[in-house]
Design an enzyme around this catalytic site. Structure first.
Site, PDB file in Angstrom:
ATOM      1  N   ARG A 179      11.986  -6.881   1.322  1.00 29.91           N
ATOM      2  CA  ARG A 179      11.835  -5.737   1.485  1.00 29.91           C
ATOM      3  C   ARG A 179      13.462  -4.742   2.023  1.00 29.91           C
ATOM      4  O   ARG A 179      13.592  -5.146   3.271  1.00 29.91           O
ATOM      5  CB  ARG A 179      10.437  -4.965   2.286  1.00 29.91           C
ATOM      6  CG  ARG A 179       9.510  -3.932   1.839  1.00 29.91           C
ATOM      7  CD  ARG A 179       8.356  -3.684   2.622  1.00 29.91           C
ATOM      8  NE  ARG A 179       8.383  -3.603   3.742  1.00 29.91           N
ATOM      9  CZ  ARG A 179       7.332  -3.171   4.115  1.00 29.91           C
ATOM     10  NH1 ARG A 179       6.490  -2.893   3.580  1.00 29.91           N
ATOM     11  NH2 ARG A 179       6.776  -2.743   5.310  1.00 29.91           N
ATOM     12  N   ARG A 235       2.685  -8.569  12.732  1.00 29.28           N
ATOM     13  CA  ARG A 235       1.712  -7.840  12.637  1.00 29.28           C
ATOM     14  C   ARG A 235       0.653  -8.145  11.703  1.00 29.28           C
ATOM     15  O   ARG A 235      -0.192  -7.331  11.655  1.00 29.28           O
ATOM     16  CB  ARG A 235       3.228  -6.506  11.424  1.00 29.28           C
ATOM     17  CG  ARG A 235       4.290  -6.310  12.460  1.00 29.28           C
ATOM     18  CD  ARG A 235       5.137  -5.669  11.561  1.00 29.28           C
ATOM     19  NE  ARG A 235       4.803  -4.244  10.829  1.00 29.28           N
ATOM     20  CZ  ARG A 235       4.838  -3.881   9.825  1.00 29.28           C
ATOM     21  NH1 ARG A 235       6.331  -4.020   9.283  1.00 29.28           N
ATOM     22  NH2 ARG A 235       4.809  -3.029   9.347  1.00 29.28           N
ATOM     23  N   ARG A 294      -6.363   2.745  11.604  1.00 29.46           N
ATOM     24  CA  ARG A 294      -5.509   1.385  11.699  1.00 29.46           C
ATOM     25  C   ARG A 294      -6.134   0.435  12.625  1.00 29.46           C
ATOM     26  O   ARG A 294      -6.789  -0.490  12.696  1.00 29.46           O
ATOM     27  CB  ARG A 294      -4.020   1.352  11.778  1.00 29.46           C
ATOM     28  CG  ARG A 294      -3.054   0.887  10.255  1.00 29.46           C
ATOM     29  CD  ARG A 294      -1.379   0.608  11.801  1.00 29.46           C
ATOM     30  NE  ARG A 294      -0.663  -0.194  10.375  1.00 29.46           N
ATOM     31  CZ  ARG A 294      -0.062   0.469   9.810  1.00 29.46           C
ATOM     32  NH1 ARG A 294       0.313   1.567   9.532  1.00 29.46           N
ATOM     33  NH2 ARG A 294       1.160  -0.144   9.396  1.00 29.46           N
ATOM     34  N   ARG A 296      13.939  -3.028   7.635  1.00 27.88           N
ATOM     35  CA  ARG A 296      13.593  -2.597   9.496  1.00 27.88           C
ATOM     36  C   ARG A 296      13.113  -3.583   9.516  1.00 27.88           C
ATOM     37  O   ARG A 296      12.833  -5.122  10.140  1.00 27.88           O
ATOM     38  CB  ARG A 296      11.851  -1.995   8.765  1.00 27.88           C
ATOM     39  CG  ARG A 296      12.252  -0.423   7.884  1.00 27.88           C
ATOM     40  CD  ARG A 296      11.021  -0.158   7.857  1.00 27.88           C
ATOM     41  NE  ARG A 296       9.861  -0.974   8.043  1.00 27.88           N
ATOM     42  CZ  ARG A 296       8.848  -0.311   7.990  1.00 27.88           C
ATOM     43  NH1 ARG A 296       8.084   0.926   6.812  1.00 27.88           N
ATOM     44  NH2 ARG A 296       7.269  -1.055   8.793  1.00 27.88           N
ATOM     45  N   LYS A 338       1.287  -1.478   0.376  1.00 27.60           N
ATOM     46  CA  LYS A 338       0.274  -0.154  -0.095  1.00 27.60           C
ATOM     47  C   LYS A 338       0.650   1.183   0.049  1.00 27.60           C
ATOM     48  O   LYS A 338       0.687   2.110  -0.755  1.00 27.60           O
ATOM     49  CB  LYS A 338      -1.041  -0.380   1.073  1.00 27.60           C
ATOM     50  CG  LYS A 338      -0.116   0.689   2.495  1.00 27.60           C
ATOM     51  CD  LYS A 338      -1.038   0.238   3.824  1.00 27.60           C
ATOM     52  CE  LYS A 338      -0.560  -0.167   5.284  1.00 27.60           C
ATOM     53  NZ  LYS A 338       0.234   1.270   5.003  1.00 27.60           N
TER      54      LYS A 338
END
Ligand code: AMP
Ligand code: ZN
Length: 210
Positions: free
Chosen positions: A123, A167, A88, A156, A13
């Site tokens: 990522r 998550r 969220r 990260r 996103k």
């Protein structure tokens, strides 16, 4: 045009928000980036957020609601924006409505969990400007450093495999109920995340132009 982008962590996103905001000439606001910036600068907000973030959890509603209130009060939001990563939780969405912020459309970039787990491991983000890359799906031009500033690309802490699992759990439990919330308002549009990022962008543009 005021938009909300929803999606599980790693669904892409953030990347879509970056492309779409350029396409429509609006700005993109990422609460995650604001929090990471605060962390880097060692502010009180950053320190408060760090423990939650590192554990793969959400930062408490009061904190992020204050952040977004302050951000949306700035002048550059007047011509439209994408909220990337906010709200969220349902209470955050209620707070946004109470602020009088009118959201036109909510886009969910949908990707199944298995695929997300696979994607997250690749990522990388730029240490300098925060731009995001993927070693397979969105590599930097030279294969190593940031296209914008040559910054070092890092994984990260919250993209580590065990954190990703947590998550995703948090996403299903706390963020997914937002789909019902916005569906009731007639604002929810689901776009399936494609292998090729550009295809996802094309589908998203179609939804937004109709
Ligand atoms: P993101 O870059 O959007 O994945 O955000 C990274 C982290 O920042 C999340 O895992 C949360 O810990 C925190 N965060 C960002 N936005 C919010 C939000 N709206 N509510 C609570 N926590 C958030
Ligand atoms: Zn960079």
């Amino acid at each position: 045009m005021n938009l909300v982008f929803l999606g599980a962590p790693g669904a892409g996103k953030g990347t879509q928000a970056e492309y779409i905001c350029r396409h429509f000439g609006i700005i993109s606001i990422s609460t995650g980036n604001i929090i990471r910036e605060a962390l880097k600068n060692g502010t009180e907000l950053g320190l408060k957020a760090k423990t939650y973030m590192d554990a793969g959890g959400l930062v408490p509603d009061e904190i992020v609601i204050d952040i977004i209130k302050e951000r949306l009060a700035q002048d550059d939001c007047k011509d439209g924006f994408i909220l990337d990563g906010f709200p969220r939780t349902v209470p955050q969405a209620v707070a946004l409505d109470k602020m009088g912020v009118v959201i036109d459309k909510v886009i969910e970039i949908f990707v199944p969990d298995e695929k997300i787990t696979e994607r997250m491991s690749g990522r990388r983000v730029c240490e300098v400007c925060g731009a995001s890359y993927h070693i397979e799906y969105k590599p930097p031009k030279n294969g190593e450093t940031c296209d914008n500033d040559g910054g070092h690309l890092i994984q990260r802490k919250d993209d580590a495999p065990e954190t990703v699992k947590e998550r995703l759990r948090v996403y299903h439990e706390q963020t997914e109920p937002l789909k019902g919330y916005y569906e009731e308002q007639g604002k929810l549009y689901i776009v399936e995340g494609q292998e090729d990022i550009k295809d996802t962008t094309r589908y998203t543009v179609e939804v937004l132009e109709n």
